[in-house]
Design an enzyme around this catalytic site. Structure first.
Site, PDB file in Angstrom:
ATOM      1  N   ASP A   1       0.908  19.124 -21.176  1.00 10.18           N
ATOM      2  CA  ASP A   1       0.098  17.984 -21.662  1.00 10.18           C
ATOM      3  C   ASP A   1       0.827  17.076 -22.180  1.00 10.18           C
ATOM      4  OD1 ASP A   1      -1.905  16.035 -21.901  1.00 10.18           O
ATOM      5  OD2 ASP A   1      -3.409  17.253 -22.298  1.00 10.18           O
TER       6      ASP A   1
ATOM      7  N   TYR B   1       0.738  -1.251  -0.041  1.00  5.29           N
ATOM      8  CA  TYR B   1       0.004  -0.032   0.027  1.00  5.29           C
ATOM      9  C   TYR B   1       0.746   1.165   0.008  1.00  5.29           C
ATOM     10  CZ  TYR B   1      -3.924   3.356   1.174  1.00  5.29           C
ATOM     11  OH  TYR B   1      -4.894   4.186   1.184  1.00  5.29           O
TER      12      TYR B   1
ATOM     13  N   PHE C   1      -7.296  19.624 -24.613  1.00  3.39           N
ATOM     14  CA  PHE C   1      -7.918  18.331 -25.136  1.00  3.39           C
ATOM     15  C   PHE C   1      -9.337  18.370 -24.368  1.00  3.39           C
ATOM     16  CE2 PHE C   1      -9.082  13.798 -24.441  1.00  3.39           C
ATOM     17  CZ  PHE C   1      -9.096  13.414 -25.835  1.00  3.39           C
ATOM     18  N   ASP C   2     -10.131  17.641 -24.573  1.00  3.43           N
ATOM     19  CA  ASP C   2     -11.445  17.666 -24.416  1.00  3.43           C
ATOM     20  C   ASP C   2     -11.651  17.796 -22.926  1.00  3.43           C
ATOM     21  OD1 ASP C   2     -11.392  15.016 -24.649  1.00  3.43           O
ATOM     22  OD2 ASP C   2     -13.122  14.517 -25.487  1.00  3.43           O
TER      23      ASP C   2
ATOM     24  N   HIS D   1     -20.245  13.939 -26.248  1.00  3.97           N
ATOM     25  CA  HIS D   1     -19.976  12.950 -27.279  1.00  3.97           C
ATOM     26  C   HIS D   1     -19.969  11.643 -26.968  1.00  3.97           C
ATOM     27  CE1 HIS D   1     -16.276  14.437 -25.464  1.00  3.97           C
ATOM     28  NE2 HIS D   1     -15.681  13.324 -26.020  1.00  3.97           N
TER      29      HIS D   1
END
Ligand code: F0G
Length: 490
Positions: free
Chosen positions: A216, A74, A126-127, A450
């Site tokens: 990005d 963990y 980007f979307d 979309h």
């Protein structure tokens, strides 16, 4: 000496997955059930799936072997430290925060830095990036160069930021900009690259206003390859050196590791700001997981660490970009309108010029992608008015800047004959393009419509045969002409 012209796949196949084959009738029934939304199709209905290059790549033996060494502790897992070392060595950034995919990194970052009244500029968001920026209350603004919006322009770096326009805007707005995003390659603009020269100019401008630059970097390696091919002084630099140069200009990075890390899942947020990193980690714990796994299994972190190294292999990148160009060149030779020049991960059909008789309000990109699926089982994705437009109060569609259909090519998955089949399929639709009509949106959600909206044809039947055979007893003559009814230009 044998000097081959053929650029071969730098891998061979060790395990295979059967390709779904369906009849046209089965696909028509599936489309009807999906209400003409290709996202609603079971993937088993799809023969060649070019919907996305995201998470769809084939992992290498090195990645699978590394997965067996996954440490699933963990806290403090060995696999995390390996991942952290790799991402740090690549980006030079201090804080490495794993996330389950790219949009999780976006959500964490923008829910901390974003709020109403602020604005985040980008080349093109980007979307999911745009949606996360806007969800925080911020404005998301695009500053890509004008050539980036012109499908015909042959500019070598159509993902570049319009630095003068950004500079002008910053004079009055810098105080409300928490950070800027540059997407490499620029996915929503056609997978087009950003040059080092442009990144340097953006960095210098932002530095004057003390605004951090975030990459990005989902497709950073493809961007690096284009820099090597197209930018002066980089022809002899390795993709890794070029990537270092790109990241050296950044104060932070978000990555969907489902692209240029050969991951089926994964992402990260990397940054230098200590206080911001602490806030991000606290939010990560709340929603993703402890900072040494961030919603991923240890084995995923292992696969990504290996993938981030493999992606920078020159022979891979040479093959990757050449194979995208191969599809592009065959379609271009047939006169099919495409986004020029070929991008990295995808070929983009210019749906407005492909279907000039279908006005943008009637979603030509969606009509084209439906036809391609119905006739050939090739799934693509509309990047246009469905994705970036909106329904106006009068019920009509507000068109996006472009209407494209993206044929995204998964990494190391399809062979050249698969691509020959795709080329043949697009050429078939091109020959029968006049039979395609437009669509309306029957129902839609409030954001990212979309993915889940339903479509209805306007004045034609998209599921009717285009033509039974090219040369035999076609149905074409028996069918009434299908034209986009209300506002057809044709
Ligand atoms: N940024 C870019 C440039 C992307 O292309 C994507 C995803 C994301 C961020 C979000 O990453 O999916 O891991 O959450 N692009 C995919 C595509 C979905 O099909 O182009 P994610």
């Amino acid at each position: 000496m044998f000097e081959p012209r053929t650029i071969i796949e730098p891998f061979r196949v060790k395990m295979v997955e059967p390709l779904p084959r369906r009849t046209r009738e089965q696909r028509a029934a599936a489309l009807r059930r999906a209400r003409l939304n290709l996202f609603a199709l079971p993937a088993d209905e799809v023969t060649i799936d070019l919907m996305t290059d995201s998470g769809t790549g084939a992992m290498s033996q090195g990645q699978w072997a590394a997965m067996l060494q996954g440490d699933e502790s963990y806290a403090g897992a060995r696999s995390f430290y390996r991942f952290e070392r790799t991402v740090r060595a690549l980006t030079g950034l201090r804080h490495i925060i794993p996330t389950h995919q790219g949009r999780a990194a976006e959500r964490i970052l923008f829910s901390i830095v974003g709020r109403k009244g602020l604005a985040v500029p980008a080349n093109t968001h980007f979307d999911t990036t745009r949606a996360n920026v806007e969800h925080s209350g911020c404005e998301a603004l695009d500053f890509v160069i004008p050539e980036g919006l012109d499908p015909q322009s042959e500019h070598p770096f159509k993902g570049n930021v319009d630095v003068p326009r950004l500079g002008h805007w910053l004079e009055h707005n810098a105080g409300r900009v928490p950070l800027m995003v540059v997407t490499v390659t620029n996915n929503s603009g056609g997978g087009q690259p950003v040059s080092i020269e442009n990144l340097r100019a953006v960095k210098a401008l932002l530095a004057r206003h003390k605004i951090p630059l975030f990459l990005d970097c989902a497709r950073f390696a493809e961007n690096a390859w284009f820099i090597r091919q197209r930018e002066n002084d980089y022809a002899h630099r390795s993709p890794r050196e070029i990537a270092h140069e790109m990241f050296r200009l950044a104060d932070g990075a978000m990555m969907s590791a489902k692209k240029d890390a050969f991951g089926n899942i994964g992402g990260f947020l990397a940054l230098n700001d200590d206080a911001l990193a602490t806030e991000c980690r606290n939010l990560l714990i709340l929603t993703e997981g402890f900072p040494t796994y961030g919603g991923l299994a240890g084995r995923d972190l292992e696969a990504l660490a290996v993938g981030l190294d493999e992606i920078l292999d020159e022979r891979y990148l040479e093959y990757r970009i050449a194979s995208t160009r191969y599809v592009w060149e065959h379609l271009a030779a047939a006169g099919i309108p495409l986004m020029r020049p070929p991008g990295g991960h995808a070929v983009y059909l210019d749906a407005r010029r492909f279907l000039p008789h279908v006005p943008p309000e009637l979603l030509p990109g969606q009509a084209l992608s439906i036809a391609l699926f119905l006739e050939a089982g090739v799934r693509s994705v509309e990047i246009g008015t469905v994705m970036f437009g909106r329904t106006r109060p009068d019920g009509k569609q507000q068109p996006a800047v472009l209407d494209l259909v993206r044929l995204a090519i998964p990494r190391r998955v399809y062979t050249q004959s698969h691509m020959d089949y795709v080329i043949e399929a697009v050429q078939y639709i091109w020959r029968h393009r006049e039979r395609l009509g437009g669509l309306g949106i029957a129902s839609e959600p409030p954001a990212l419509r979309h993915f889940t909206c339903a479509f209805e044809p306007v004045g034609w039947d998209p599921l009717a045969e285009l033509e039974r055979t090219e040369h035999g007893q076609g149905h074409l003559a028996q069918l009434p002409p299908h034209r986009a009814a209300p506002s057809s230009r044709g």
